[in-house]
Design a protein around this motif. Sequence first.
Motif, mmCIF file in Angstrom:
data_model
loop_
_atom_site.group_PDB
_atom_site.id
_atom_site.type_symbol
_atom_site.label_atom_id
_atom_site.label_comp_id
_atom_site.label_asym_id
_atom_site.label_seq_id
_atom_site.Cartn_x
_atom_site.Cartn_y
_atom_site.Cartn_z
ATOM 1 N N SER A 1 0.818 -1.050 -0.093
ATOM 2 C CA SER A 1 -0.093 -0.064 -0.154
ATOM 3 C C SER A 1 0.863 1.367 0.163
ATOM 4 O O SER A 1 2.026 1.261 0.484
ATOM 5 N N SER A 2 0.210 2.442 -0.317
ATOM 6 C CA SER A 2 1.203 3.501 -0.593
ATOM 7 C C SER A 2 0.905 4.636 0.519
ATOM 8 O O SER A 2 1.402 5.530 0.697
ATOM 9 N N THR A 3 -0.111 4.015 1.467
ATOM 10 C CA THR A 3 -0.543 4.674 2.716
ATOM 11 C C THR A 3 -1.231 4.063 3.352
ATOM 12 O O THR A 3 -1.985 3.215 2.874
ATOM 13 N N TYR A 4 -1.112 3.879 4.600
ATOM 14 C CA TYR A 4 -1.954 3.483 5.848
ATOM 15 C C TYR A 4 -2.683 4.152 6.572
ATOM 16 O O TYR A 4 -3.427 3.932 7.532
ATOM 17 N N TYR A 5 -2.726 5.751 6.234
ATOM 18 C CA TYR A 5 -3.334 6.464 6.903
ATOM 19 C C TYR A 5 -3.061 6.341 8.336
ATOM 20 O O TYR A 5 -4.058 7.042 9.200
ATOM 21 N N GLY A 6 -1.872 6.370 8.763
ATOM 22 C CA GLY A 6 -1.492 6.282 10.152
ATOM 23 C C GLY A 6 -1.995 4.930 11.027
ATOM 24 O O GLY A 6 -1.802 5.005 12.115
ATOM 25 N N GLY A 7 -2.539 4.167 10.460
ATOM 26 C CA GLY A 7 -3.295 2.617 11.047
ATOM 27 C C GLY A 7 -2.311 1.972 11.470
ATOM 28 O O GLY A 7 -2.527 1.219 12.639
ATOM 29 N N LEU A 8 -1.098 1.862 11.161
ATOM 30 C CA LEU A 8 -0.022 1.017 11.513
ATOM 31 C C LEU A 8 0.885 1.703 12.286
ATOM 32 O O LEU A 8 2.215 1.173 12.656
ATOM 33 N N GLY A 9 0.911 3.048 12.619
ATOM 34 C CA GLY A 9 1.963 3.774 13.569
ATOM 35 C C GLY A 9 2.874 4.127 12.555
ATOM 36 O O GLY A 9 2.654 4.659 11.398
ATOM 37 N N ASN A 10 4.161 4.373 12.903
ATOM 38 C CA ASN A 10 5.276 4.806 12.092
ATOM 39 C C ASN A 10 5.665 3.855 11.222
ATOM 40 O O ASN A 10 6.075 2.768 11.791
ATOM 41 N N GLY B 1 -2.284 13.785 16.197
ATOM 42 C CA GLY B 1 -3.187 12.515 15.454
ATOM 43 C C GLY B 1 -2.753 13.044 13.907
ATOM 44 O O GLY B 1 -3.483 12.363 13.222
ATOM 45 N N GLY B 2 -2.358 13.887 13.427
ATOM 46 C CA GLY B 2 -2.164 14.236 12.059
ATOM 47 C C GLY B 2 -1.070 13.171 11.583
ATOM 48 O O GLY B 2 -0.131 12.547 12.429
ATOM 49 N N VAL B 3 -1.064 12.922 10.449
ATOM 50 C CA VAL B 3 -0.132 11.762 9.665
ATOM 51 C C VAL B 3 0.413 12.462 8.676
ATOM 52 O O VAL B 3 0.091 12.875 7.607
ATOM 53 N N VAL B 4 1.900 12.439 8.457
ATOM 54 C CA VAL B 4 2.699 12.649 7.495
ATOM 55 C C VAL B 4 3.239 11.620 6.625
ATOM 56 O O VAL B 4 3.668 10.468 7.206
ATOM 57 N N THR B 5 2.742 11.474 5.255
ATOM 58 C CA THR B 5 3.181 10.266 4.466
ATOM 59 C C THR B 5 4.332 10.966 3.326
ATOM 60 O O THR B 5 3.727 11.962 2.742
ATOM 61 N N MET C 1 10.590 3.850 -1.446
ATOM 62 C CA MET C 1 10.644 4.305 -0.283
ATOM 63 C C MET C 1 9.475 4.612 0.278
ATOM 64 O O MET C 1 8.529 5.571 -0.373
ATOM 65 N N LEU C 2 8.722 4.250 1.686
ATOM 66 C CA LEU C 2 7.425 4.793 2.218
ATOM 67 C C LEU C 2 7.949 5.334 3.359
ATOM 68 O O LEU C 2 8.545 4.490 4.310
ATOM 69 N N SER C 3 7.629 6.313 3.863
ATOM 70 C CA SER C 3 7.750 6.869 5.296
ATOM 71 C C SER C 3 6.138 7.215 5.758
ATOM 72 O O SER C 3 5.668 8.107 5.181
ATOM 73 N N GLU C 4 5.737 6.909 6.802
ATOM 74 C CA GLU C 4 4.375 7.494 7.475
ATOM 75 C C GLU C 4 4.845 7.755 9.021
ATOM 76 O O GLU C 4 5.365 6.862 9.802
ATOM 77 N N THR C 5 4.607 8.857 9.366
ATOM 78 C CA THR C 5 4.681 9.314 10.852
ATOM 79 C C THR C 5 3.600 9.861 11.424
ATOM 80 O O THR C 5 3.050 10.836 10.833
#
Length: 385
Positions: free
Chosen positions: A218-227, A267-271, A258-262
Amino acid sequence: METPTESTRLKHQSRSKKLLGRASCVAAILALSSVSLPALAKQYESAGGQTFSIGAGFRSQFQTVEGDSDFTLPDIRVYTSGQLNDTVKFTFNLQQRDGDTVDVLDAIAQFEFTPEFNIWVGHMLTPADRIEMSGPYYALSWNQYRQPLYASDQGGQAGLIGRDEGVTFWGTAGKFQYAVGTFAGVDGFSNEDDNPLYAARFAYNFLNMESNPGYYTSSTYYGGLGNIFTLALSMQSQEDGVGSVSEAGDFSGWTIDMLSETVLGGGGVVTVEGEYKSFDADYTLASMPAADDCFCLFDGESVFATAAYLFPNDVGPGKFQPYLRLVENSPSDASSSSSTELGLNYVVNGHNTRLNLSFASGDANASGYAGDDIDVLSLGMQVQL
């Protein structure tokens, strides 16, 4: 022979039917968007433990390209899967694209032994870079296919929609994930000796593990899996994988993505998603064989980056996620091309329900070679049951 009056009447009737059909589609989409979708997917289980599940997905869009507007259902899918026991499973999915005939999307016999080692056989995704493994339904942006794609995503001569016939070995060991396979690749054209296509993807999850069925992404998890911070290397090659019957050439390609999700404190999410891709093809759209029809691929380099921010929201059903995507394609034998997409996702239920408003501008496309420099405004909706 039709008279002018009959011809005009038939055209008006045809147009009315199309408008009614589009209106019905819009009404159905709006109705579905307000439903708790996961409850609609059906799963059945026998007394012996065998299971069968069925679901569906579709993407609709209203699009304006240089002033010409149209409403389409570019992708409708039916998903089925099941298992005889914990080891032997299957997947069988159908797809209709742009109103064409219904085709088999996936037909996979799955032998899943341990987390570390599994075998899938049939018609399936070839291991590739993240955007091709995520597909349109699990992408971050709406118009993501503006860089050169691997052979199985180039129109059907070597597979279709990223799929091909073959076998894939895949698994997970700690935070390392792999998928290695061999496939039919180009059918005819340059490949008179039936040389196989080899494909592989290796990924390492430095932070939390990504969670997907099989070796998908997936290209985003909308913050559902944490960092999350994942780096991956994908490779494909085929002897006689490009060219024509009389002039065959080889193809090889590799990609680092590369995929980075923070997840931020509020509660905001940076992808952030990025990719570098390098293709080596003996014959291309700009350097074709002198005779016969050619299966030609991109030769050169491509890079893209996407950044998004998911706003926190305690009111209403969804969250807003604006994003910016930049693409640059640099073929070795033609002028470079680029694309910029500015978009806004409204995420109601993850990848199951989202709306998108986007504006894309540029001459980049999935071939990797420059096309028309156009502006595209899209309003889209995605629903999966």
